[in-house]
Design an enzyme around this catalytic site. Structure first.
Site, mmCIF file in Angstrom:
data_model
loop_
_atom_site.group_PDB
_atom_site.id
_atom_site.type_symbol
_atom_site.label_atom_id
_atom_site.label_comp_id
_atom_site.label_asym_id
_atom_site.label_seq_id
_atom_site.Cartn_x
_atom_site.Cartn_y
_atom_site.Cartn_z
ATOM 1 N N ASP A 48 -50.304 -24.459 40.125
ATOM 2 C CA ASP A 48 -51.117 -25.666 39.908
ATOM 3 C C ASP A 48 -50.217 -26.906 39.934
ATOM 4 O OD1 ASP A 48 -49.898 -25.199 37.480
ATOM 5 O OD2 ASP A 48 -51.724 -25.418 36.271
ATOM 6 N N SER A 49 -48.909 -26.681 40.119
ATOM 7 C CA SER A 49 -48.000 -27.799 40.409
ATOM 8 C C SER A 49 -48.426 -28.496 41.695
ATOM 9 C CB SER A 49 -46.550 -27.307 40.524
ATOM 10 O OG SER A 49 -46.466 -26.205 41.409
ATOM 11 N N GLU A 63 -51.552 -19.550 31.565
ATOM 12 C CA GLU A 63 -50.556 -20.055 30.617
ATOM 13 C C GLU A 63 -50.990 -19.761 29.187
ATOM 14 O OE1 GLU A 63 -49.636 -24.182 31.296
ATOM 15 O OE2 GLU A 63 -49.200 -23.858 33.417
ATOM 16 N N GLU A 104 -40.542 -20.268 31.235
ATOM 17 C CA GLU A 104 -40.126 -21.594 31.723
ATOM 18 C C GLU A 104 -39.419 -22.388 30.623
ATOM 19 O OE1 GLU A 104 -43.104 -23.815 33.859
ATOM 20 O OE2 GLU A 104 -41.846 -25.619 33.940
HETATM 21 O O1 KIV Z 1 -47.352 -24.350 38.880
HETATM 22 C C1 KIV Z 1 -46.198 -23.963 39.073
HETATM 23 O O2 KIV Z 1 -45.513 -24.391 40.014
HETATM 24 C C2 KIV Z 1 -45.634 -23.001 38.138
HETATM 25 C C3 KIV Z 1 -44.197 -22.646 38.328
HETATM 26 C C4 KIV Z 1 -43.356 -23.729 37.802
HETATM 27 C C5 KIV Z 1 -43.857 -21.347 37.723
HETATM 28 O O3 KIV Z 1 -46.290 -22.553 37.268
#
Ligand code: KIV
Length: 266
Positions: A45-46, A116, A183
């Site tokens: 979701d980044s 998460e 993380e």
């Molecule tokens: O959304 C993302 O890119 C992530 C990674 C940082 C593991 O959750």
């Protein structure tokens, strides 16, 4: 090419073979990662902050994730394809979680999902696993909790928080999660967790002892804007190169140097 599954990842942990994971958001890059036999491709979701111009990951919708997961699916054949569940689509209503995830799996082509958190979202995690959907956990810095946790910071530096993260990891393993992203946690804590659970740990800012490593692809390529977190290593400087290329193109067009003889038809 051998297809990577959740079972392959467990076997890699057992053999001590490191797992290589990267985020990905489009088909062209997915093809490139496929060519290099990356083990896990995560439609993170980044995508919200990296590609869509949102301030953080909280604004990402299920439709956003579906769109990008479908694109990555078209370019991927080898890696385990994991899609992130967006904020507030899974946490408190197990039935809604299964419905949302179902779309990412059935329409999007994801083979697993990442969520998460730990104890608080356990009913949703259990409902997903009971529906035969493989779930990856994510502990430590969880960007969807950025407002609750007062920004992006290292988690588990004090012993109370470290114990809590270790407990959550064990809880997630017991619930049937197939792997864990850790993380921004101290290396010693990531090592303790990696030794304490039989599922693979995949670190991002969690030291060398995790069973695998993941980075945001744009960070690795030097494409992201702004100052990267400490745990990022740039393997290229594509943003600077792209900037130079755009500047040169503009100068060439303004100076009537583009197109040249090689770019025109007779
Ligand atoms: O959304 C993302 O890119 C992530 C990674 C940082 C593991 O959750």
């Amino acid at each position: 090419m051998q297809k990577i599954t959740t079972v392959s990842l467990r076997e890699m942990k057992e053999k001590g073979e490191k797992i290589v994971a990267l985020t990905c958001y489009d088909a062209a890059m997915a093809r490139l990662l496929n060519q290099h036999e990356i083990d896990v491709v995560l439609v993170g979701d980044s995508v919200g902050n990296v590609k869509l111009g949102y301030e953080n990951t909280l604004a990402v919708t299920l439709e956003d994730m579906l769109h990008h997961t479908k694109a990555v699916k078209r370019g991927n054949s080898r890696a385990l394809l994991v899609a992130d569940m967006p904020f507030l689509t899974y946490e408190f209503d197990p039935r809604e979680a299964v419905r949302s995830v179902g779309r990412l799996i059935k329409a999007g082509g994801a083979e697993a999902v990442k969520v998460e958190g730990g104890q608080k979202i356990l009913p949703s995690i259990k409902a997903l696993i009971d529906s035969n959907i493989p779930v990856m956990g994510h502990l430590g810095l969880t960007p969807q909790s950025v407002y609750m946790k007062g920004g992006y910071r290292v988690h588990g530096r004090d012993s109370h928080e470290a114990e809590d993260i270790l407990d959550q990891a064990k809880t997630l393993e017991e619930a049937g999660v197939f792997a864990l992203v850790l993380e921004a946690v101290p290396s010693a804590l990531a090592r303790d967790i990696t030794n304490a659970v039989s599922i693979p740990t995949i670190g991002i800012g969690a030291g060398l002892d995790c069973d695998g490593q993941v980075l945001v692809l744009d960070d690795l390529l030097g494409l992201s804007e702004g100052t990267p977190p400490k745990f990022v290593r740039h393997y290229a400087s594509l943003r600077a190169e792209a900037s130079q290329a755009v500047k040169k193109f503009k100068l060439d067009v303004k100076g009537k140097k583009f197109p040249g003889p090689a770019q025109v038809y007779d």
